[in-house]
Structures are given as C-alpha cells and as structure tokens.
Enzyme design. Sequence first.
Site, PDB file in Angstrom:
ATOM      1  N   ASP A 427      -7.544  -2.280 -10.194  1.00 47.28           N
ATOM      2  CA  ASP A 427      -6.733  -1.809  -9.068  1.00 47.28           C
ATOM      3  C   ASP A 427      -5.593  -2.804  -8.864  1.00 47.28           C
ATOM      4  O   ASP A 427      -5.707  -3.971  -9.259  1.00 47.28           O
ATOM      5  CB  ASP A 427      -7.617  -1.715  -7.822  1.00 47.28           C
ATOM      6  CG  ASP A 427      -6.826  -1.304  -6.601  1.00 47.28           C
ATOM      7  OD1 ASP A 427      -6.063  -0.332  -6.699  1.00 47.28           O
ATOM      8  OD2 ASP A 427      -6.966  -1.972  -5.558  1.00 47.28           O
ATOM      9  N   THR A 429      -3.447  -3.325  -5.664  1.00 49.71           N
ATOM     10  CA  THR A 429      -3.380  -3.973  -4.360  1.00 49.71           C
ATOM     11  C   THR A 429      -4.682  -4.695  -4.039  1.00 49.71           C
ATOM     12  O   THR A 429      -5.754  -4.101  -4.018  1.00 49.71           O
ATOM     13  CB  THR A 429      -3.083  -2.945  -3.259  1.00 49.71           C
ATOM     14  OG1 THR A 429      -1.889  -2.242  -3.592  1.00 49.71           O
ATOM     15  CG2 THR A 429      -2.918  -3.633  -1.918  1.00 49.71           C
ATOM     16  N   ASP A 626     -11.125  -3.608  -4.709  1.00 48.69           N
ATOM     17  CA  ASP A 626     -11.533  -4.283  -3.469  1.00 48.69           C
ATOM     18  C   ASP A 626     -11.561  -3.365  -2.253  1.00 48.69           C
ATOM     19  O   ASP A 626     -11.953  -3.790  -1.174  1.00 48.69           O
ATOM     20  CB  ASP A 626     -10.582  -5.450  -3.177  1.00 48.69           C
ATOM     21  CG  ASP A 626      -9.208  -4.978  -2.702  1.00 48.69           C
ATOM     22  OD1 ASP A 626      -8.766  -3.891  -3.144  1.00 48.69           O
ATOM     23  OD2 ASP A 626      -8.600  -5.680  -1.879  1.00 48.69           O
TER      24      ASP A 626
END
Length: 738
Positions: A427, A429, A626
């Site tokens: 991912d 961000t 996250d």
Amino acid sequence: MREQQEQQHCCHADDDGVAEKHRDSVDLAGKYICPMCPSVIEDEPGACPHCGMALERVISPGDPTGQDLEIDPEYLDMRRRLLVSLVFAIPLLIVAMGDMLPGQPISRWIGEDVRPLIELLLAAPICLWAGWPFYQRAWTSIRNRHLNMFTLIGLGVGVAFVYSLIAALFPSMFPEQFRTDSGQVAVYFEAAGVIVTLILFGQVIELRARSKTGQAIRSLMSLAATHARKVTDCGHERDIPLGEVREGDNLRVRPGEKIPVDGIVLEGRSAVDESMISGEPVPIAKNPGDHVIGATMNGKGSLLMRAEKVGANTLLSRIVQMVGEAQRSRAPIQKLADKVSAWFVPTVILAAIVTFIVWGVFGPQPAMAYALINAVAVLIIACPCALGLATPMSIVAATGKGAENGILFRNAEAIEQLHKVDVILLDKTGTLTAGKPVLTDILTSSGQDPDEVLAMAAALERLSEHPLGEAIVQSAELRRVNRFKAEEFESVTGQGVRGVVNGRVIALGSPALMDALGVDTTPLGTQAETLRSQGATVMWLALDGQLAAYISVSDPIKDSSPAAIAALHRESLKIVMVTGDNRATAEAVARQLGIDEVVPDVLPEQKLDVVRKYQQQGSLVAMAGDGINDSPALAAADVGIAMGTGTDIAMESAGVTLVRGDLRDIVKARRLSHLTMRNISQNLFFAFFYNGIGVPIAAGVLYPFIGLLLSPMIAAAAMSFSSVSVISNSLRLRRVNF
C-alpha cells in the site's frame, strides 16, 4: 480536617463506582496449555494427556507484570527429582559396576548375594519416587490411547525395575535361560536408575530452555508500569494498581514515570521516549490531543492523560498476546512430525517385542536376560522426545527473537510461508509514505477565494476519517479560516465526500466523483497533471455542480522506504504498489523508489482482487498495509504484513506485524523465517537420524558381526543427547544478528 474528610468521601465514592476491579481478559488468560499440543487447554497445571509434556500457564495480557512466569513449578520439581536421583545413582553405579575393577572389590567386600539387595535399596528411591511422573504419564497415554515418549520410558524403566526386583528377592523362580555362567540371575537396577536420572536431566535441560525462549515475553511484560496515578472527579490524586485503571479515567503522569496505559494527552507538554515501540532514540514531543502509548517513558514534563485502552487492549498487552499465540501455534511442517509420531511409538513397541522374541529364541545364554535388556534398550533409545521438540522449540525461539526486534508473528504458519514469498504488494499511504499528508496547493477558478474554498472543504473533511482530509482540516486550522458546518454529509467510497456547506452543495474528491456529477475538470487539468507527475494527490472541489478549485496534498515518502525497496529487490522479490491514487501520482512515487509495477485507482474492495490475481498466477503473495481498507487483502494474502503504526484491524488481519512500521523489518522477518525453517529441518534430521540408527543397534543387529550390544544406560544417554542437540540448535536462533 474538614478538607481531609471531603477528600476521603470523594475517593470512597469513586471506589464505590468500581466495586469490583476491572480487568480485561482473554479467553485463555490463566489457563494451562500444552506447548506441543495447543488444542489441550486445562484449568489446572499438569501433564498433557496426548504427549505427556508439562502444561504451561498462558500469559495474561491484562496483567502484564510477568510475576507468574518467574518460577516454573515443573522445572523446580524435575530439578529436585534429578538431584535426589544423582545422590542415589552415583553409589548405585559404583556398587553395580565396581566388579569391573581388578579383583572384583565390590563382591569381595559385600558379597555376591547381598549386592542385588543393596542395589535395590539404592534404585528404589530413583525408580519409585524420582521417576514416578513418567509412570503416571505413561499410564495416561495408554488409558487415552495416545502413545508417546513417556509410554516407551514407562515401559522400559518399569520392565527393567520390576524384573530386577523379582530377581533380587526371588532368584530361585528363574529358569536356566536367565542365569549367568556362575548361576546368578542378573539384575539391572543400575540401568533403570541411570535411565531415570538421564531422562530427568534431559527434562531439566528442556524446561530450562523453554524458560529461556520465553524471556522475550517476560522482557516485554516487565516494561509495563505497575501503578497509575488516578485523578478523581474532585481533583484529588491517588496511586492505584494498574489492573484497576478503567477506560475514561484521568491519569497524572509525573516527570520520569512510565505512561501507564494507552491514551490521549489532555493537559501539559513533555517529550516521551517511545524507543521500545519505534526503535527511535529521540523522544517524541507530546502536546494536548496527542496519543501516548503505555509503557513508554515520560520526560521532564507533567502530563494529564485520559485512558483509552487498558488491560489486554493496550498495545503492549496485544504484542505480548500475539507473541504468546504465535509460540503456541503449529507450523504446517509440524504435520510431518505428527504423522511420524502417530505410528512411531506402536512400531517401536512392536520392534521391542520382536527383539525380545528373537534374542530369547536365538540368543546366547543367558538368552532371556539378553532378550530383556535389548528390548529395554530399544524402548529407551527410540523415545521420540527429540521429534516432538524439533518444530515447537524453533518456533518459540524465533517468535521471541522477532519480538525483541519489533517483528510480531501471529502464528507459525506465517513464519514458514514468509521466506517462500516471491511477490509483495505494498500500500502507498502509511506504508511507503509517512501517512501524514500536508496541503501544498489550492488553485481556484472563476475568481473563488482560496480561503473560502479551504473553509468549505474543511467543513466536509471534519466528518471524514481519511488522512488526506485531515491534512485539509489541519491547514484550515493553521490559516484560521472561517469554520463552517456541513450538513447532509455523504462519503462516496473510494471517490470522495459530498454535502451542503453554508447553503451550497459541495463535492470534494477524485475525477471519478466529478465525472459522476457531470463536472468538467479540463479548465484546471494541465496544472493538476503537473502536480500529479511530481507525486502529489489532487482533489477536485465542485460548488453547485461547477468546478471551483483543486486542492493538492502531498504525503512525503518515508526516509526508510528507498533502502527498504532496495533490500527487498536484493531478496529477488517482485514489488507491486497497490493504491487508490491515480496513475500519475502512483507512478511518480514508484519512479522515485524503483518499484516494479503499479496498480492505481484501486478501491478498497479491489485490493483483495489484486491479491487473488497474483495468487492465481502461481505466486506466493505478501501484502503490506496499515489501514482498515487493507484488512481484507491482508487476510487473503499468503502472508499479511501490518504496519504497527496503523489501525488495530490491520494488525488483527495480518500474519506479521512490524511494530515500528519500518519496511526494512520485512527483510529481517524474511531472514528470520528462512533461518527458522532451516533450523527446523536440522532438528528433524537430528531426530530421525538418532532414531534411524539407534533402534537397529539397540536391537542388536551388529552383534553377529562385531559383537556390539547397546546398554540401556547408553541408550538413555543417546536419547537425552538427541533432545539436547535439538534444544541447543533451536536456541541458536536467539543469537541471530540482523
């Protein structure tokens, strides 16, 4: 005096509100579980009915003091039995083996007829008291039809001792086949006694090693505070045990004290040392509104905080719980040992019976004595304790080492799978970037006031939880623009937000949202594309159906990301960035980091499809993320990797959690995975090697060729040595340097 009475009344009233101590708990807290058979869970300490191993107390994350782990009653009991065994085994060996010296001094001093009785007196405490737990576990294994290593130990020692007992007390009962050339019936008290002593020695070594592998958990638990200073509703302060802290309590943290639980700062300013979580030595400034983590160390300032996560819900307790669960889990490779063990013990018992029959029929005189002693040797040397320890000891050592380095494995399967991964999805961000975006540009059209545009955008984003929206809100606060209230708020998944602000219909989001609303973005398209090519994220803002502005937000790349990507490439991994950002922004970040492939414009539910696509291509996939939107993909990946700086649900969905949120730790975790699997393979080789060559030798297959027989004492020593070899090899993982 009156003030003191008021204080007492206030604090007692507070006590009444918590008539019972509040303690978060998990289902297994305080239970006892088998380290080899995690399905066995008991309320009281004892032995596993399947494998016979001593049950271990499950660590209670809600009470992270570690006091209940300092003393292992099983270890103390076995050590006491070993010491008693040594006291009697040494003179027993002297009496039994003394005649090997010139002149047969023992028989000359005490007599040939008396010596068996003295051996009986010396062997009885060893075989009847020190070895009693082995008989109990052997009987349990037979009763439950789960034959294990204690079945073999109980049979071997029991047969040798009972036979010797009858031979010492009633020698006239035995026929010629049991007698030596001198007419005596041989006894084997020294074999039974030394076997028990050696097995006790192996048990003590094993229990001590298991205790050492739990040192990582004890070290983590020792970080926690033991008390908290509670601020009551009437403003008084008093110290309370950590277990009495409840969510919502106000707590005072004085200079130099540990933060008691996870929470948020209400008043005061200080710097907090969070190195136990982040690994960064520089203290982090904390101001009102900032989050603090339990067990971190406060600096020179005084803080008033509100407890938000207590007991088993704190980050430290969840780390302890995850490590404990991983150590109790079973790797898929363990199935091999399980299959072997299922038929191994019955086969060994059959081999011992065949050995007894062959020696009894074809052996030299005294044939029955040879038959008995060789059958006992087969039972003892084939004890599969090394096979049972091979995988669990390595897993426990690896998870402990990982925890010391901020790498949490949820289960043994994650350890086994990680080193096989060939594709890793990242991912953007919060994983590759800092996850703390900042507003960089506002470009308006049709003469719109930038501050008014920012104020309306902030009104919408205050109701959103997206990190990009937080950047807009923070910028609005810093610029002190008008504070509007949003109505009819709506979040469009993966596209943006809509609502009514100050009487005007406003939409803020991606080009897809603008297209859905029929808003033309071409007037500002050139400038927006330039920013995207530089890695910025551009959000379009429409007022009453007309393009009003774009807002550019940038999320800086983490300092550690370039080195992490380079290290992952050295591991021959294909790196794919999966992000909801548009292609231009995503490719700009990918170019800076050297990422192999980019999958942009991905909605949260589509990340799962990306994982499955690579799996269908035959790849073993790891997914690192996250956020809440990453959790389905983390769960579906062969190995999910969560950033410890992210959301709780991401950590719960992943097989591996990087507490520091540093991608470089993936390389460490992968190396630890590789070393662990190699260690397990070595352990299994040791276990199979010892049993593979030991059983035939103990059965006497070399006797016709070179006259070699294996004493049961030597067999017991070899069996113990095999277990010590496996334990020592497993503990090498604790010395791994990353």
